[in-house]
Scaffold this active site. Structure first.
Site, mmCIF file in Angstrom:
data_model
loop_
_atom_site.group_PDB
_atom_site.id
_atom_site.type_symbol
_atom_site.label_atom_id
_atom_site.label_comp_id
_atom_site.label_asym_id
_atom_site.label_seq_id
_atom_site.Cartn_x
_atom_site.Cartn_y
_atom_site.Cartn_z
ATOM 1 N N ARG A 55 0.807 -1.224 0.000
ATOM 2 C CA ARG A 55 0.000 0.000 0.000
ATOM 3 C C ARG A 55 0.839 1.273 0.000
ATOM 4 N NH1 ARG A 55 -5.426 -1.036 3.246
ATOM 5 N NH2 ARG A 55 -6.052 -2.981 2.250
ATOM 6 N N ASP A 164 -16.571 9.299 8.852
ATOM 7 C CA ASP A 164 -15.413 8.433 8.595
ATOM 8 C C ASP A 164 -14.171 9.277 8.824
ATOM 9 O OD1 ASP A 164 -15.129 5.542 6.958
ATOM 10 O OD2 ASP A 164 -13.334 6.815 6.865
HETATM 11 C C1 LIG Z 1 -14.086 -1.802 6.343
HETATM 12 S S1 LIG Z 1 -14.787 -0.175 6.289
HETATM 13 C C2 LIG Z 1 -16.387 -0.489 6.994
HETATM 14 C C3 LIG Z 1 -17.480 0.277 6.286
HETATM 15 C C4 LIG Z 1 -18.904 -0.012 6.760
HETATM 16 N N1 LIG Z 1 -19.082 0.336 8.160
HETATM 17 C C5 LIG Z 1 -19.275 -1.451 6.529
HETATM 18 O O1 LIG Z 1 -19.332 -2.242 7.469
HETATM 19 O O2 LIG Z 1 -19.484 -1.831 5.363
HETATM 20 C C6 LIG Z 1 -13.889 0.586 7.639
HETATM 21 C C7 LIG Z 1 -13.925 2.118 7.608
HETATM 22 O O3 LIG Z 1 -13.438 2.590 8.858
HETATM 23 C C8 LIG Z 1 -12.743 3.806 8.650
HETATM 24 N N2 LIG Z 1 -11.864 4.046 9.821
HETATM 25 C C9 LIG Z 1 -10.696 3.441 10.143
HETATM 26 N N3 LIG Z 1 -10.204 3.935 11.276
HETATM 27 C C10 LIG Z 1 -11.100 4.866 11.707
HETATM 28 C C11 LIG Z 1 -11.146 5.734 12.844
HETATM 29 N N4 LIG Z 1 -10.184 5.740 13.765
HETATM 30 N N5 LIG Z 1 -12.203 6.563 12.955
HETATM 31 C C12 LIG Z 1 -13.197 6.588 12.033
HETATM 32 N N6 LIG Z 1 -13.193 5.795 10.935
HETATM 33 C C13 LIG Z 1 -12.156 4.942 10.779
HETATM 34 C C14 LIG Z 1 -12.015 3.577 7.338
HETATM 35 O O4 LIG Z 1 -11.654 4.802 6.716
HETATM 36 C C15 LIG Z 1 -13.045 2.756 6.539
HETATM 37 O O5 LIG Z 1 -13.817 3.572 5.703
#
Ligand SMILES: C[S@@+](CC[C@H](N)C(=O)[O-])C[C@H]1O[C@@H](n2cnc3c(N)ncnc32)[C@H](O)[C@@H]1O
Length: 301
Positions: A55, A164
């Site tokens: 990445r 997010d």
């Molecule tokens: C795998 S996706 C999940 C999306 C959705 N909730 C779902 O279940 O389909 C994880 C998301 O968490 C966000 N993320 C990661 N660390 C985070 C943090 N500390 N605070 C807020 N969002 C975060 C990432 O940017 C990403 O968009």
């Protein structure tokens, strides 16, 4: 920068864990891990070396740097604030899908929304939070579920907050433009009613209707930081993100959610996640990865 991974701190710092164009040493990985943990709460260990390598190496090349050492020095310096934010976007996993873990939307529709929609119709306030909403497919799925029961929901005080940490993914969420393949899990009736075909540089895409967007407010928010709102939220979706956090961080997040939910407010979490630690006393597990705040004190804002 100090070594982050105490479990492996006795292992040689200069051991190469992944290589290609640039070698990634344990010291580099530990430095990246310390930064991403402090910025986003995400835990990385040696097993993630090839992911970190794949990445970040393109990013290193684009910045014209000589390798991971120089990259770590840049992103840990004040001049490196912009590439550091980019690093976060590169290392977070954004995978999502419309109506992912559909049982949550079925439960929302049958057991939760009837009361909330009735309250809204009678002038009450309803708030749902999609925390870690990625490119919007989760909050749009919530909105589509609401609209399937009350097509004029946006005329009432009914709102979905979608947040997010990643500003790039939020820009995609706000645009609400998806490939046809992404709509596979959206019913034909919903597609017809709430999406319109658009041409994006010669490619056929589908855009969410403004009437759906009206229900949602998108904001950048780091779950690790202060949350700039008091709630309450009637429902919180926080799915497939805490899995990247360590156990104490997960427990803290669950307790903070309890502090924002009213008694009997609902929390939906990801398929491989569990409400854990002391926070278990605050929630009743009422279905698959579905919880209800039991009103006991102990929630933290
Ligand atoms: C795998 S996706 C999940 C999306 C959705 N909730 C779902 O279940 O389909 C994880 C998301 O968490 C966000 N993320 C990661 N660390 C985070 C943090 N500390 N605070 C807020 N969002 C975060 C990432 O940017 C990403 O968009």
């Amino acid at each position: 920068m100090s070594t982050f991974n105490t479990a492996t701190s006795r292992l040689p710092d200069d051991e190469v864990l992944a290589s290609g164009e640039y070698p990634l040493t344990r010291r580099d990985l530990n430095d990246v891990a310390a930064m991403i943990y402090s910025d986003a709460g995400i835990s990385l260990n040696d097993s993630k070396a090839s992911l970190v390598y794949s990445r970040l190496s393109k990013h290193i090349r684009a910045l014209g740097l000589s390798g991971f050492r120089e990259y770590c020095a840049l992103v840990s310096s004040p001049e490196g604030a912009a590439p550091r934010r980019e690093m976060l976007s590169h290392l977070t996993t954004n995978f999502t899908r419309f109506f992912r873990e559909n049982h949550h939307f079925e439960h929302l529709k049958s057991d939760v929304l009837p009361e909330l929609l009735s309250r809204a119709k009678h002038g009450g306030r309803v708030r749902i939070w999609s925390a870690a909403c990625s490119d919007g497919q989760e909050p749009y799925s919530i909105a589509l579920t609401v609209l399937s029961m009350m097509p004029n929901a946006a005329d009432y005080d009914f709102r979905i907050l979608a947040t997010d940490i990643d500003p790039k993914i939020l820009a995609q969420a706000r645009a609400g433009v998806y490939d046809e393949a992404a709509l596979e899990t959206v019913s034909p009736a919903m597609r017809k009613q709430w999406f319109r075909e658009v041409d994006v540089q010669g490619r056929r895409k589908f855009q969410v209707d403004d009437k759906v967007k009206r229900l949602i407010t998108y904001n950048e928010l780091n779950l690790m930081a202060q949350w700039p709102f008091k709630g309450p939220f009637d429902v919180i979706f926080c799915r497939n993100v805490v899995i990247y956090f360590d156990e104490p961080t997960q427990t803290r997040i669950w307790s903070r959610f309890a502090g924002l939910l009213p008694e009997r407010g609902h929390l939906y979490i990801g398929h491989s996640e569990r409400v854990s630690g002391d926070a278990k006393n605050l929630f009743d597990n009422i279905g698959i990865t579905t919880y209800r705040y039991n009103g006991k004190p102990g929630g933290k804002k």
